[in-house]
Scaffold this motif. Structure first.
Motif, short mmCIF file in Angstrom:
data_model
loop_
_atom_site.label_atom_id
_atom_site.label_comp_id
_atom_site.label_asym_id
_atom_site.label_seq_id
_atom_site.Cartn_x
_atom_site.Cartn_y
_atom_site.Cartn_z
N ASP A 156 0.82 -1.22 0.00
CA ASP A 156 0.00 0.00 0.00
C ASP A 156 0.85 1.26 0.00
OD1 ASP A 156 -2.26 -1.55 0.08
OD2 ASP A 156 -2.52 -1.39 2.25
N ARG A 157 2.11 1.14 0.37
CA ARG A 157 2.97 2.31 0.54
C ARG A 157 4.08 2.42 -0.50
NH1 ARG A 157 1.77 -0.05 5.40
NH2 ARG A 157 0.53 1.27 6.78
N TYR A 158 4.48 1.29 -1.08
CA TYR A 158 5.59 1.29 -2.04
C TYR A 158 5.30 0.34 -3.20
CZ TYR A 158 8.73 3.81 1.10
OH TYR A 158 9.31 4.77 1.88
N THR A 159 5.83 0.70 -4.36
CA THR A 159 5.86 -0.21 -5.50
C THR A 159 7.30 -0.68 -5.63
OG1 THR A 159 4.11 1.03 -6.61
CG2 THR A 159 5.45 -0.44 -7.97
N ILE A 160 7.52 -1.97 -5.38
CA ILE A 160 8.86 -2.54 -5.41
C ILE A 160 9.06 -3.24 -6.74
CG2 ILE A 160 10.48 -4.09 -4.25
CD1 ILE A 160 9.54 -2.04 -2.27
N THR A 161 10.15 -2.90 -7.43
CA THR A 161 10.47 -3.56 -8.70
C THR A 161 11.95 -3.90 -8.73
OG1 THR A 161 10.87 -1.43 -9.78
CG2 THR A 161 8.67 -2.38 -10.01
N THR A 162 12.28 -4.91 -9.50
CA THR A 162 13.67 -5.25 -9.76
C THR A 162 13.83 -5.48 -11.25
OG1 THR A 162 15.54 -6.66 -9.18
CG2 THR A 162 13.40 -7.74 -9.33
N VAL A 163 14.97 -5.07 -11.77
CA VAL A 163 15.25 -5.23 -13.20
C VAL A 163 16.64 -5.81 -13.33
CG1 VAL A 163 15.56 -4.03 -15.39
CG2 VAL A 163 13.80 -3.26 -13.80
N GLY A 164 16.74 -6.96 -13.97
CA GLY A 164 18.03 -7.57 -14.23
C GLY A 164 18.46 -7.24 -15.66
N ASN A 165 19.71 -6.85 -15.82
CA ASN A 165 20.25 -6.53 -17.13
C ASN A 165 21.40 -7.49 -17.40
OD1 ASN A 165 21.24 -5.48 -19.48
ND2 ASN A 165 21.67 -3.45 -18.67
N ASN A 166 21.09 -8.59 -18.04
CA ASN A 166 22.10 -9.60 -18.30
C ASN A 166 22.84 -9.35 -19.60
OD1 ASN A 166 21.67 -11.21 -15.94
ND2 ASN A 166 19.68 -11.70 -16.81
N ALA A 167 22.38 -8.39 -20.40
CA ALA A 167 23.07 -8.06 -21.65
C ALA A 167 24.30 -7.19 -21.38
CB ALA A 167 22.11 -7.32 -22.59
N ALA A 168 24.32 -6.55 -20.22
CA ALA A 168 25.46 -5.69 -19.87
C ALA A 168 26.66 -6.55 -19.49
CB ALA A 168 25.08 -4.79 -18.70
N THR A 169 27.84 -5.97 -19.58
CA THR A 169 29.05 -6.67 -19.16
C THR A 169 29.70 -5.85 -18.06
OG1 THR A 169 29.38 -7.49 -21.40
CG2 THR A 169 31.25 -7.61 -19.93
N PRO A 170 29.76 -6.30 -16.87
CA PRO A 170 29.17 -7.53 -16.34
C PRO A 170 27.67 -7.37 -16.13
CG PRO A 170 30.18 -6.29 -14.56
CD PRO A 170 30.46 -5.53 -15.82
N PRO A 171 26.97 -8.47 -15.95
CA PRO A 171 25.52 -8.39 -15.72
C PRO A 171 25.23 -7.54 -14.48
CG PRO A 171 26.19 -10.66 -16.07
CD PRO A 171 27.44 -9.85 -15.96
N SER A 172 24.05 -6.95 -14.45
CA SER A 172 23.71 -6.07 -13.33
C SER A 172 22.23 -6.18 -13.01
CB SER A 172 24.06 -4.62 -13.67
OG SER A 172 23.30 -4.18 -14.77
#
Length: 136
Positions: free
Chosen positions: A82-98
């Protein structure tokens, strides 16, 4: 001669009492609201750290970061949703992955001076510029 008994409060005594209660409420309510906002922010920061740990465990197993929360098998706890929208994004195309994990405030929490909290694979913690003590 019979004396009259005082059996109550005078109007002035009641008005003084009401004034004192009003002053206390004026001071206490903003302090309480600030405390609640800090507690909610602390819960969000704690969950971001937990998601970051999930990302690192996922990386050990899959040699790539999870693209989103569902790939981690995680969901935002009810007390935070109700208070936060939590998201995660993985970027495996980057070197190194992040990866990056963020908590965007919503509702009453959106007036928080820290704004969006972020955490990435390097352990860098972010928040709104000019805000202090957001990750304490």
């Amino acid at each position: 001669m019979r004396k009259k008994q005082n059996a109550g409060f005078t109007l002035i005594e009641l008005m003084v009492t009401v004034a004192i209660i009003a002053i206390l409420a004026t001071v206490a309510l903003p302090s309480y609201q600030n405390h609640v906002m800090r507690a909610n922010r602390s819960a969000a920061a704690s969950f971001l750290m937990e998601v970051a740990n999930m990302q690192e465990r996922y990386y050990l197993d899959a040699r790539a970061y999870a693209a989103d929360m569902s790939a981690l098998g995680a969901s935002t706890p009810a007390e935070l949703s109700d208070r936060y929208t939590i998201t995660t994004v993985g970027n495996n195309a980057a070197t190194p992955p992040s990866y990056s994990v963020s908590a965007v405030p919503k509702g009453a929490q959106s007036s928080d001076s820290c704004g969006t909290l972020t955490l990435n694979n390097k352990g860098e913690k972010g928040h709104a510029s000019g805000a202090t003590r957001c990750w304490d």
